[in-house]
Each structure stands twice: as C-alpha cells, then as structure tokens.
Design an enzyme around this catalytic site. Structure first.
Site, PDB file in Angstrom:
ATOM      1  N   LEU A  65       0.834  -1.218   0.000  1.00  0.00           N
ATOM      2  CA  LEU A  65       0.000   0.000   0.000  1.00  0.00           C
ATOM      3  C   LEU A  65       0.862   1.258   0.000  1.00  0.00           C
ATOM      4  CD1 LEU A  65      -2.778  -1.145   2.509  1.00  0.00           C
ATOM      5  CD2 LEU A  65      -2.824  -1.183   0.002  1.00  0.00           C
ATOM      6  N   GLN A 119       4.117   3.869  -1.549  1.00  0.00           N
ATOM      7  CA  GLN A 119       4.262   4.633  -2.802  1.00  0.00           C
ATOM      8  C   GLN A 119       4.624   3.716  -3.972  1.00  0.00           C
ATOM      9  OE1 GLN A 119       7.836   7.076  -3.015  1.00  0.00           O
ATOM     10  NE2 GLN A 119       6.986   8.360  -4.646  1.00  0.00           N
ATOM     11  N   LEU A 120       5.575   2.803  -3.741  1.00  0.00           N
ATOM     12  CA  LEU A 120       6.051   1.947  -4.841  1.00  0.00           C
ATOM     13  C   LEU A 120       5.158   0.725  -5.013  1.00  0.00           C
ATOM     14  CD1 LEU A 120       9.827   2.126  -3.912  1.00  0.00           C
ATOM     15  CD2 LEU A 120       8.678   3.396  -5.721  1.00  0.00           C
ATOM     16  N   ARG A 149      -1.567  -2.477   7.123  1.00  0.00           N
ATOM     17  CA  ARG A 149      -2.799  -1.713   7.305  1.00  0.00           C
ATOM     18  C   ARG A 149      -3.770  -2.139   6.214  1.00  0.00           C
ATOM     19  NH1 ARG A 149      -2.999   2.526   3.686  1.00  0.00           N
ATOM     20  NH2 ARG A 149      -1.009   3.188   2.733  1.00  0.00           N
ATOM     21  N   ASP A 163       1.633  -8.977   9.088  1.00  0.00           N
ATOM     22  CA  ASP A 163       2.825  -8.330   9.636  1.00  0.00           C
ATOM     23  C   ASP A 163       4.036  -9.151   9.215  1.00  0.00           C
ATOM     24  OD1 ASP A 163       3.806  -7.189  12.993  1.00  0.00           O
ATOM     25  OD2 ASP A 163       4.918  -7.383  11.096  1.00  0.00           O
ATOM     26  N   TYR A 182      17.921   3.956   8.685  1.00  0.00           N
ATOM     27  CA  TYR A 182      17.403   3.431   7.409  1.00  0.00           C
ATOM     28  C   TYR A 182      18.559   2.960   6.526  1.00  0.00           C
ATOM     29  CZ  TYR A 182      15.288   3.994   2.692  1.00  0.00           C
ATOM     30  OH  TYR A 182      14.851   3.839   1.399  1.00  0.00           O
TER      31      TYR A 182
HETATM   32  C1  VAH Z   1      13.586   8.308   1.362  1.00  0.00           C
HETATM   33  N1  VAH Z   1      12.302   8.113  -0.708  1.00  0.00           N
HETATM   34  O1  VAH Z   1      13.642   9.497   1.138  1.00  0.00           O
HETATM   35  C2  VAH Z   1      13.146   7.392   0.216  1.00  0.00           C
HETATM   36  C3  VAH Z   1      14.349   6.924  -0.530  1.00  0.00           C
HETATM   37  C4  VAH Z   1      16.266   7.688  -1.839  1.00  0.00           C
HETATM   38  C5  VAH Z   1      15.287   8.083  -0.871  1.00  0.00           C
HETATM   39  O2  VAH Z   1      15.028   5.962   0.158  1.00  0.00           O
HETATM   40  O3  VAH Z   1      13.881   7.839   2.437  1.00  0.00           O
END
Ligand code: VAH
Length: 313
Positions: free
Chosen positions: A8, A10-11, A34, A48, A137
């Site tokens: 669900l 963006q990609l 969700r 999950d 991340y």
């Molecule tokens: C972000 N859109 O901004 C993602 C992506 C390259 C950026 O990983 O975290």
C-alpha cells in the site's frame, strides 16, 4: 505467484497494478500492515512481515515464488522511530530471506541512495564504494544488501536489489522519506501556489520518475539470472535541487517557495548528489525515459485533475 509486501506504499501500490496487468490479478498477492483504503484489485492479505508463521502460511497457501519486499520505514520516519525501523527493516527482511531459502523464492528488495553516507564519493557514485550511512534506514539497507548477497552466495537464494533514488509519483503518495518534498511541491503548487520546502534550495539529490522506477524494477525482476553480474545495482535517471524543480514547475503554474530546512537536511547532505548506473545499463540494458522537464509536465497534467484550475496558464 508474486507477493508484494508493503503493497500500500508509494512503490508497492503502483507496482501491484503493473504486475497484475502483466501476470493476471489472481497471480499477484498484495499485503500490508494496514487495510486498503479502497478494495484491492486482486488478493490482499493483512499481515505483519514480523510474523514468520503467518508469512510462511501465506507463501505456501498462495504458492508464492517471487517476493517483492517493500515493507520498511524510510529515512525520515526511521530517524523518528529508530527501534521500529530496526525491527521492521532488519527482522522483516530476515524473515523474507529465510523463507526464500526454505521455499526457493526469488526475492527483490530495494536498496537506496540512503545506503551511502557522507564519506561516499558524492558525484557519480559507483555501485561499489564506501558505504557508511548515518541514518538507521541506511544502516538497515546496507545490512539488507549484505545479507541478501550472503544468502545468494551461501544458499543459492535468487536475491536481487536496486538502489533507488528519490521516486516521484502522481498516483501514489510517498511516506516518511527525505525526497518526498519533490512530490509535495507539486500538490502545493496546484493547491495554493506556495510551498515551504524542508530542504535548502541547493540540495542536489538523485531522483527518478515513477514510470522509470517501475520499468527498472520490472527489468530487474524478470532478468534471466545469467544476465546479472551482481545482485545489487544503482538505478539512476537525473539529479536536481529544490530550486531547479521549482523553476520547471513555474513554467506551468505560479509557485512561491520558502526554504525552511529541518532535520531532513542533515540526512540529504549525507547522500550522493548523483549516481553512476553504468553497470545496470550495460548488464541488462537499463535506460530511463523521463528527464526533469518531461516529468514535471506529466506530473502536473496528471495532478491537475485533483485540483480546481488554480493559476492555470
Ligand atoms: C527516502 N524516498 O527518502 C526514500 C528513498 C532515496 C530516498 O530511500 O527515504
């Protein structure tokens, strides 16, 4: 059968449509933590990815053989919820790659320009270089790349990954990213003609239109194994700064931008300014179709439908 996790997002939401059109609705199972806002156009499972048993049951019951693993917390939200980002991004992927080993699945999991850091060469960043990201991340995505390659080399898992730049889309909204300003700016330009950007005007980042992201992802998903000389490739199109995209938008609609950098500025400053994706172009004939000008034109055409003709020229 194909399973998309984080479907669900963006990609996921746009890739699901493309895969269902190509492989048939019943052959693409979407899943997310969700519930869909609108009824899904094919089988959907509320699940999950941290629940290994539930994931295994889904994979067996639906006879899944490809997994597109999009579930993750992105850069900005990952800095606000680091413990959750570690859990979802690390354990979630571990479940997928373990299931891929047991059930012989093909796994595609995207990496990102966020896997690079401030000590990475920032211009024309190559596939193989220093990777010392300074966000949770980024750390989890380097881990994902290395773990995926380990499972490929040690257990023969068909793991594939692409390092995406920021992705700009009209149909789906991004969530929790640092590059999301490049989508927000279009909505504000059409709604009010004013936008407050959370990055400084000179912040150059690699970006890509959704059409090209989907094209590259489909090519990487379907490439015969022998064509792939590496499991992870950079994927790039063009780079721009907030003031450059604002300039392009101003050719169509009035737009005033105020620059108020916030915590996401430090994230953006740690990322490359441009990527070198020569290997993807050589190994499996990748090429992008949109540049900044054509993307801005198409984005505004698509989004205008949602807003009364504000400042239409
Ligand atoms: C972000 N859109 O901004 C993602 C992506 C390259 C950026 O990983 O975290």
């Amino acid at each position: 059968r194909i399973l998309i996790t984080g479907s669900l997002g963006q990609l996921g939401s746009e890739l699901a449509k493309m895969l269902r059109a190509k492989y048939g609705k019943e052959n693409v199972v979407t899943s997310d933590i969700r519930k869909p806002d609108v009824p899904e156009d094919g089988p959907f499972k509320y699940i999950d990815v941290l629940n290994y048993q539930q994931m295994e049951a889904l994979i067996v019951d639906h006879r899944i053989d490809w997994v597109v693993h999009f579930s993750a917390l992105l850069s900005a939200i990952g800095e606000q919820q680091p413990a959750k980002a570690l859990q979802v991004n690390i354990q979630g992927f571990q479940n997928i790659v373990d299931l891929a080993k047991v059930h012989k699945l093909r796994v595609f999991c995207p990496s990102t320009i966020g896997a690079f850091g401030p000590t990475t060469p920032a211009d024309n960043t190559p596939d193989l270089t220093i990777m010392r990201p300074t966000t949770i991340y980024g750390i989890t995505k380097v881990h994902m790349e290395l773990m995926g390659e380990y499972y490929h080399n040690r257990y023969g898992v068909d793991f594939r990954s692409l390092r995406y730049p920021g992705v700009i889309s009209a149909e789906s909204l991004p969530g929790g990213g640092t590059t999301d300003y490049a989508v927000d700016i279009f909505h504000h330009a059409l709604k009010t003609g004013e936008y407050t950007c959370f990055l400084s005007e000179k912040t150059r980042l690699p970006m890509m239109y959704m059409h090209d992201c989907l094209k590259g992802t489909m090519m990487m998903l379907e490439a015969p194994n022998e064509q792939l000389k590496q499991r992870v490739y950079n994927l790039a199109a063009f780079s721009f700064t907030p003031e450059e995209i604002a300039e392009q938008i101003r050719k169509h609609v009035p737009l005033k931008v105020a620059y108020r950098p916030d915590f996401r500025q430090a994230i953006a400053d740690s990322w490359p300014r441009s990527l070198d994706d020569t290997n993807a172009r050589q190994d499996w004939q990748w090429s992008h179709d949109y540049d900044l000008k054509t993307m801005v034109g198409e984005m505004l055409t698509k989004l205008r439908r949602h807003y009364p003709a504000v400042g239409k020229q």
